[in-house]
Design a protein around this motif. Sequence first.
Motif, mmCIF file in Angstrom:
data_model
loop_
_atom_site.group_PDB
_atom_site.id
_atom_site.type_symbol
_atom_site.label_atom_id
_atom_site.label_comp_id
_atom_site.label_asym_id
_atom_site.label_seq_id
_atom_site.Cartn_x
_atom_site.Cartn_y
_atom_site.Cartn_z
ATOM 1 N N SER A 225 -2.974 1.026 -11.298
ATOM 2 C CA SER A 225 -1.651 0.905 -10.686
ATOM 3 C C SER A 225 -1.172 2.262 -10.175
ATOM 4 N N ARG A 226 -0.303 2.220 -9.198
ATOM 5 C CA ARG A 226 0.205 3.440 -8.572
ATOM 6 C C ARG A 226 1.673 3.276 -8.209
ATOM 7 N N VAL A 247 -3.406 -3.706 -9.331
ATOM 8 C CA VAL A 247 -4.376 -4.706 -8.892
ATOM 9 C C VAL A 247 -5.541 -4.767 -9.864
ATOM 10 N N SER A 248 -6.197 -5.906 -9.903
ATOM 11 C CA SER A 248 -7.495 -6.030 -10.552
ATOM 12 C C SER A 248 -8.467 -6.596 -9.526
ATOM 13 N N LEU A 249 -9.650 -5.982 -9.461
ATOM 14 C CA LEU A 249 -10.683 -6.389 -8.512
ATOM 15 C C LEU A 249 -11.859 -6.996 -9.269
ATOM 16 N N VAL A 250 -12.306 -8.133 -8.814
ATOM 17 C CA VAL A 250 -13.490 -8.771 -9.371
ATOM 18 C C VAL A 250 -14.428 -9.118 -8.220
ATOM 19 N N ASP A 251 -15.621 -8.529 -8.228
ATOM 20 C CA ASP A 251 -16.595 -8.754 -7.158
ATOM 21 C C ASP A 251 -15.999 -8.506 -5.779
ATOM 22 N N GLY A 252 -15.195 -7.441 -5.672
ATOM 23 C CA GLY A 252 -14.633 -7.059 -4.391
ATOM 24 C C GLY A 252 -13.448 -7.876 -3.940
ATOM 25 N N ASP A 326 -5.168 2.919 -1.508
ATOM 26 C CA ASP A 326 -5.562 3.821 -2.591
ATOM 27 C C ASP A 326 -6.120 3.043 -3.783
ATOM 28 N N LEU A 327 -5.490 1.926 -4.108
ATOM 29 C CA LEU A 327 -5.873 1.161 -5.291
ATOM 30 C C LEU A 327 -7.197 0.421 -5.120
ATOM 31 N N THR A 328 -7.573 0.144 -3.893
ATOM 32 C CA THR A 328 -8.786 -0.652 -3.658
ATOM 33 C C THR A 328 -9.924 0.156 -3.051
ATOM 34 N N ALA A 329 -9.752 1.468 -2.938
ATOM 35 C CA ALA A 329 -10.745 2.295 -2.235
ATOM 36 C C ALA A 329 -11.973 2.599 -3.071
ATOM 37 N N ASP A 330 -11.874 2.552 -4.402
ATOM 38 C CA ASP A 330 -12.972 2.961 -5.273
ATOM 39 C C ASP A 330 -13.626 1.745 -5.928
#
Length: 338
Positions: A225-226, A247-252, A326-330
């Motif tokens: 989070s940011r 956010v939470s990312l699962v398999d992109g 920012d949150l999804t870049a890595d």
Amino acid sequence: MKPFTLDRPESAADAVRAVAADPTAVYLAGGTNLVDHLKLGVAAPDRIVDVKTLTSAEIREHDGELVIGAGVRNSDLAADSRVRERYPVLAEALLSGASAQLRNMATTGGNPLQRTRCSYFQDVTTPCNKRSPGAGCSALGGATRYHAILGASEHCVATHPSDMAVALLALDARVHVLGPAGDRVVPFADLHRLPGDRPDRDTVLGHGDLITEITLPAASWARRSRYRKVRDRASYAFALVSVAAGVSLVDGVLDDVRVALGGVAHQPWRAYRAEEVLRGQRPSVELFRAAADAELADARPLDGVDGGNAFKIPLTRRTLAAVLRDLTADPTAEEPGR
């Protein structure tokens, strides 16, 4: 400043009884907002009830959640290793607010209850519906640069000033309240009100209600989070626009997402429309734009002698997109597939 009686009760329950019995009484904790209002004449209570030492100043674990005593100072909360690791959006929001000196005084229970910094509200020589219901709103047609683009009414266009509150809203926090009728828990999303025709009521709390604790739920998206705040100067300035997101990312894919906005409404603004657009989708610039557009579909900028606040719409759009980017870049921070 009007003379007043200062009470120092021995317990939170005694404090609640004292305030509930006197319609003019108010609570004093850190005093970073109230003392200003006493000096300006915005607040003129007959009785001030000191609760600085009556609520917990501890941060504790309970069933995987983090429980923050209302007496915890903003600086201590921002520095707590559990907050920094599991709820970084909250630490960032706290550190972007006020100054180090004020953060050393401001409390967890008081910060979300601070009142608007609208210049007309703070100037007792001007009409203000929030200060004196029915008096009128001097901001309409006046200086509106800092005012609302969402959820405003003809009675009030002021914005909520707290950075911390925006983060707590995004985190699905819960507020524990001790009142004349006993204890209850209020979802943070239900704490603040839009102005409607009663802009003098900032929250759903009744007279005598005292915040005792705030609970942060355990959530995977909270770790990722940011908080981003756009303001006129680098420090000691209120937000023109701010964004809290997790956010939470699962398999992109955006498996879950929380977004809240500051500086745009009478209350911290939960971006439910944006969340709906984002959830279950693969991150992209186009998706972020669509989410922002959905949330801002009902935005209504104001004209004003200072040029108005139409700039807040594209500024909110860009800020939200930047935080999500920012949150999804890595991709290495993704959760494993399920």
